[in-house]
Write a protein that holds these residues in place. Structure first.
Motif, PDB file in Angstrom:
ATOM      1  N   LYS A 186      20.335  36.618 -81.379  1.00  0.00           N
ATOM      2  CA  LYS A 186      20.773  36.975 -79.910  1.00  0.00           C
ATOM      3  C   LYS A 186      20.405  35.894 -78.952  1.00  0.00           C
ATOM      4  CE  LYS A 186      20.282  40.564 -76.645  1.00  0.00           C
ATOM      5  NZ  LYS A 186      19.878  41.918 -76.346  1.00  0.00           N
ATOM      6  N   VAL A 187      21.385  35.629 -78.166  1.00  0.00           N
ATOM      7  CA  VAL A 187      20.954  34.561 -76.946  1.00  0.00           C
ATOM      8  C   VAL A 187      20.403  35.183 -75.882  1.00  0.00           C
ATOM      9  CG1 VAL A 187      22.038  32.854 -75.594  1.00  0.00           C
ATOM     10  CG2 VAL A 187      23.302  33.319 -77.676  1.00  0.00           C
ATOM     11  N   ILE A 188      19.195  34.659 -75.682  1.00  0.00           N
ATOM     12  CA  ILE A 188      18.290  35.099 -74.633  1.00  0.00           C
ATOM     13  C   ILE A 188      18.301  34.352 -73.443  1.00  0.00           C
ATOM     14  CG2 ILE A 188      15.922  35.836 -74.131  1.00  0.00           C
ATOM     15  CD1 ILE A 188      17.258  37.437 -76.354  1.00  0.00           C
ATOM     16  N   GLY A 189      18.447  32.995 -73.494  1.00  0.00           N
ATOM     17  CA  GLY A 189      18.213  31.894 -72.562  1.00  0.00           C
ATOM     18  C   GLY A 189      16.999  31.691 -72.190  1.00  0.00           C
ATOM     19  N   LEU A 190      16.880  30.444 -71.414  1.00  0.00           N
ATOM     20  CA  LEU A 190      15.643  30.056 -70.744  1.00  0.00           C
ATOM     21  C   LEU A 190      15.670  29.936 -69.246  1.00  0.00           C
ATOM     22  CD1 LEU A 190      14.925  27.438 -73.632  1.00  0.00           C
ATOM     23  CD2 LEU A 190      13.782  29.560 -73.544  1.00  0.00           C
ATOM     24  N   GLU A 191      14.556  30.185 -68.778  1.00  0.00           N
ATOM     25  CA  GLU A 191      14.502  29.681 -67.250  1.00  0.00           C
ATOM     26  C   GLU A 191      13.559  28.456 -67.208  1.00  0.00           C
ATOM     27  OE1 GLU A 191      12.690  33.114 -65.491  1.00  0.00           O
ATOM     28  OE2 GLU A 191      14.241  34.431 -65.610  1.00  0.00           O
ATOM     29  N   LYS A 192      13.598  27.769 -66.140  1.00  0.00           N
ATOM     30  CA  LYS A 192      12.904  26.333 -65.777  1.00  0.00           C
ATOM     31  C   LYS A 192      13.297  25.528 -66.804  1.00  0.00           C
ATOM     32  CE  LYS A 192       9.123  28.472 -62.993  1.00  0.00           C
ATOM     33  NZ  LYS A 192       7.731  28.700 -62.834  1.00  0.00           N
ATOM     34  N   ILE A 193      14.420  25.229 -66.913  1.00  0.00           N
ATOM     35  CA  ILE A 193      14.903  24.664 -68.265  1.00  0.00           C
ATOM     36  C   ILE A 193      14.653  23.068 -68.378  1.00  0.00           C
ATOM     37  CG2 ILE A 193      17.235  23.944 -67.439  1.00  0.00           C
ATOM     38  CD1 ILE A 193      16.711  25.438 -70.969  1.00  0.00           C
ATOM     39  N   THR A 194      14.464  22.598 -67.236  1.00  0.00           N
ATOM     40  CA  THR A 194      14.162  21.182 -67.107  1.00  0.00           C
ATOM     41  C   THR A 194      12.645  20.929 -67.438  1.00  0.00           C
ATOM     42  OG1 THR A 194      15.952  20.773 -65.393  1.00  0.00           O
ATOM     43  CG2 THR A 194      14.339  19.060 -65.664  1.00  0.00           C
ATOM     44  N   ASP A 195      11.820  21.735 -66.952  1.00  0.00           N
ATOM     45  CA  ASP A 195      10.559  21.599 -67.241  1.00  0.00           C
ATOM     46  C   ASP A 195      10.393  21.869 -68.632  1.00  0.00           C
ATOM     47  OD1 ASP A 195       9.999  21.140 -64.456  1.00  0.00           O
ATOM     48  OD2 ASP A 195       9.368  23.077 -64.051  1.00  0.00           O
ATOM     49  N   ILE A 196      10.786  22.743 -69.183  1.00  0.00           N
ATOM     50  CA  ILE A 196      10.560  23.108 -70.546  1.00  0.00           C
ATOM     51  C   ILE A 196      11.067  21.995 -71.444  1.00  0.00           C
ATOM     52  CG2 ILE A 196      11.289  24.709 -72.610  1.00  0.00           C
ATOM     53  CD1 ILE A 196      11.574  27.023 -70.492  1.00  0.00           C
ATOM     54  N   LYS A 197      12.204  21.367 -71.214  1.00  0.00           N
ATOM     55  CA  LYS A 197      12.798  20.190 -71.865  1.00  0.00           C
ATOM     56  C   LYS A 197      11.816  19.079 -71.949  1.00  0.00           C
ATOM     57  CE  LYS A 197      16.732  17.127 -72.164  1.00  0.00           C
ATOM     58  NZ  LYS A 197      16.030  15.686 -71.562  1.00  0.00           N
ATOM     59  N   LEU A 198      11.011  18.995 -70.987  1.00  0.00           N
ATOM     60  CA  LEU A 198      10.307  17.720 -70.533  1.00  0.00           C
ATOM     61  C   LEU A 198       8.830  18.039 -71.423  1.00  0.00           C
ATOM     62  CD1 LEU A 198       9.165  15.088 -69.377  1.00  0.00           C
ATOM     63  CD2 LEU A 198       8.490  16.209 -67.321  1.00  0.00           C
ATOM     64  N   ASN A 199       8.304  19.339 -71.394  1.00  0.00           N
ATOM     65  CA  ASN A 199       7.272  19.666 -72.110  1.00  0.00           C
ATOM     66  C   ASN A 199       7.520  19.699 -73.724  1.00  0.00           C
ATOM     67  OD1 ASN A 199       5.929  22.377 -73.226  1.00  0.00           O
ATOM     68  ND2 ASN A 199       4.601  21.343 -72.066  1.00  0.00           N
ATOM     69  N   ILE A 200       8.602  20.059 -74.141  1.00  0.00           N
ATOM     70  CA  ILE A 200       8.834  19.898 -75.397  1.00  0.00           C
ATOM     71  C   ILE A 200       9.102  18.436 -75.924  1.00  0.00           C
ATOM     72  CG2 ILE A 200      10.736  20.282 -77.225  1.00  0.00           C
ATOM     73  CD1 ILE A 200      11.616  22.671 -75.775  1.00  0.00           C
ATOM     74  N   GLU A 201       9.387  17.441 -75.276  1.00  0.00           N
ATOM     75  CA  GLU A 201       9.437  15.961 -75.524  1.00  0.00           C
ATOM     76  C   GLU A 201       8.152  15.518 -75.309  1.00  0.00           C
ATOM     77  OE1 GLU A 201      11.829  11.988 -73.971  1.00  0.00           O
ATOM     78  OE2 GLU A 201      12.169  14.063 -73.204  1.00  0.00           O
ATOM     79  N   ASN A 202       7.260  15.819 -74.668  1.00  0.00           N
ATOM     80  CA  ASN A 202       5.979  15.442 -74.510  1.00  0.00           C
ATOM     81  C   ASN A 202       5.056  15.861 -75.632  1.00  0.00           C
ATOM     82  OD1 ASN A 202       6.382  13.607 -72.448  1.00  0.00           O
ATOM     83  ND2 ASN A 202       5.764  15.266 -70.851  1.00  0.00           N
ATOM     84  N   THR A 203       5.283  17.071 -75.990  1.00  0.00           N
ATOM     85  CA  THR A 203       4.421  17.707 -77.046  1.00  0.00           C
ATOM     86  C   THR A 203       4.725  17.039 -78.378  1.00  0.00           C
ATOM     87  OG1 THR A 203       4.472  19.841 -75.929  1.00  0.00           O
ATOM     88  CG2 THR A 203       3.835  19.905 -78.148  1.00  0.00           C
TER      89      THR A 203
END
Length: 424
Positions: free
Chosen positions: A42-59
């Motif tokens: 089920k598609v829930i979606g994400l908020e603050k998507i740009t910040d999450i993307k940057l966090n994933i990349e750095n991690t």
């Protein structure tokens, strides 16, 4: 509904557990992680998507060593913001997360065991298992020398020839050399053979062939085949040697099992011989980079053990690399029974049935119709009737009986109806 699989994982929330899967995909066949979808698809979606993307990349960059090959994209799925992390299989495994390497096991991610980790290390060093150097300097190669003298007519097996065969390098032997040596000191797996009589309760012969050159194991197994599957038939004034099962097909299947098996698995090649078939089960599935379809059709060849393959090729045991399956099939081109190839996650099984040019279950008119269709491939009922010299009733009866026995099939409808063998 979307479902997770071996190469696709969903994450509803961001937690560091996904890093294990990044390691797994980098080490093996690659895959995708989609953030913003729950375990049920089920598609829930994400908020603050740009910040999450940057966090994933750095991690990922901070946690996975060496740095994996991946892309991160923001995508709209069912109108909601999600992040798609695509990971490609890396060229420098193992890829570690917190000092551990991982792999996918169906839809879960698990730590690799010691054997798998050793394989990844070798792969990252661009080495095959057979190339690993050993400390043993006292290896004898009498059987290998005997075959090299017989087949390619060398005068003697010296150090220069061992170097040419890639068995000796940097003043050391390797694992391939140990496998070809007469006096294997390492506990390598061998070949288990069992021969059944009329049923599995009657065992005619049983043997484990090991602790000797893999070349000697090969020829010893061929001798057992000859004992149980070759026979002589008197035709006129001559004795003609015949085979219940194609010897060439068996030679090819056996050579492939030895040449392409995974040697660091503690499991023997198993050969089960019975009245109607031979089964050859080899440890280890297909090499990375080759699909089941490519294997079956011989499109590409990826050598798991190139040193072993090369020596078997020089000794004319195998021909052009990658043609094994096609050669086995060719040996059964005139047979109604056909070989079976089964590929599992940890083994490959080849079943060679007894050769039957005409199915043993056929009676009366069925035999003649079968032979006619074998010769002409596809015929109408009228054509079969004329070639067999049957009346209409006998022809229809024979055709229907062969269809019921799954030996022939109907092609087309109405006036264009024709019949052909199912194995055509």
């Amino acid at each position: 509904m979307r479902e997770e699989n071996k190469n696709l994982e969903f994450k509803e929330k961001i937690s560091k557990s996904y890093l294990k899967t990044v390691s797994a995909y980098s080490n093996y066949s690659g895959g995708k992680i989609i953030f913003g979808i729950d375990d049920n698809g089920k598609v829930i979606g994400l908020e603050k998507i740009t910040d999450i993307k940057l966090n994933i990349e750095n991690t990922i960059n901070d946690s996975i060593k060496p740095k994996p090959d991946y892309t991160l994209e923001i995508e709209k799925i069912e109108g909601k913001d999600c992040i798609v992390l695509s990971i490609r299989r890396g060229n420098f495994p193992p890829y570690y997360y917190n000092g551990k390497a991982y792999k996918r096991n169906d839809t879960s991610t698990v730590e690799v065991d010691r054997v798998e980790l050793n394989r990844l290390v070798l792969q990252g060093s661009n080495l095959d298992y057979e190339e690993v150097e050993i400390e043993n300097t006292d290896l004898k190669f009498k059987f290998l020398e005997k075959k090299l003298k017989e087949i390619i007519e060398i005068k003697e097996l010296n150090l220069d020839i061992l170097k040419t065969l890639n068995l000796y390098k940097n003043k050391k032997f390797n694992i391939a050399a140990e496998l070809f040596a007469d006096n294997n000191t390492r506990k390598f797996s061998g070949i288990d053979i069992i021969v059944f009589g009329e049923n599995i309760n009657k065992i005619l012969f049983k043997e484990n062939i090991e602790k000797k050159s893999i070349l000697e194991q090969y020829f010893e197994t061929i001798s057992i085949f000859e004992k149980y599957y070759e026979y002589e038939e008197i035709i006129g004034f001559k004795r003609i040697k015949k085979e219940k099962i194609s010897k060439e097909a068996f030679r090819e299947a056996l050579a492939n099992a030895i040449v392409h098996r995974i040697w660091d698995i503690n499991s023997n090649i198993k050969i089960v011989m019975s009245n109607d078939k031979i089964e050859i089960i080899s440890p280890g599935s297909l090499p990375q980079g080759i699909s089941e379809n490519e294997y079956m059709k011989g499109y590409i060849s990826i050598l798991r053990n190139p040193i072993i393959s090369n020596i078997f090729y020089r000794l004319r045991i195998i021909e052009k690399f990658g043609t094994g399956v096609m050669r086995i099939k060719y040996e059964y081109r005139e047979s109604f029974t056909k070989p079976i190839f089964e590929i599992d996650e940890n083994s490959i099984r080849v079943t060679l049935p007894t050769i039957e040019t005409t199915p043993s279950s056929l009676v009366n008119g069925e035999i003649k119709v079968f032979e006619i269709l074998k010769k002409y491939n596809k015929l109408s009922r009228k054509e079969i009737e004329e070639l067999c010299n049957f009346n209409k009733s006998k022809t229809i009866r024979s055709i229907n009986s062969l269809i019921n026995k799954s030996i022939i099939k109907q092609v087309g409808k109405g006036r264009s109806t024709k019949y052909q063998l199912k194995n055509s």
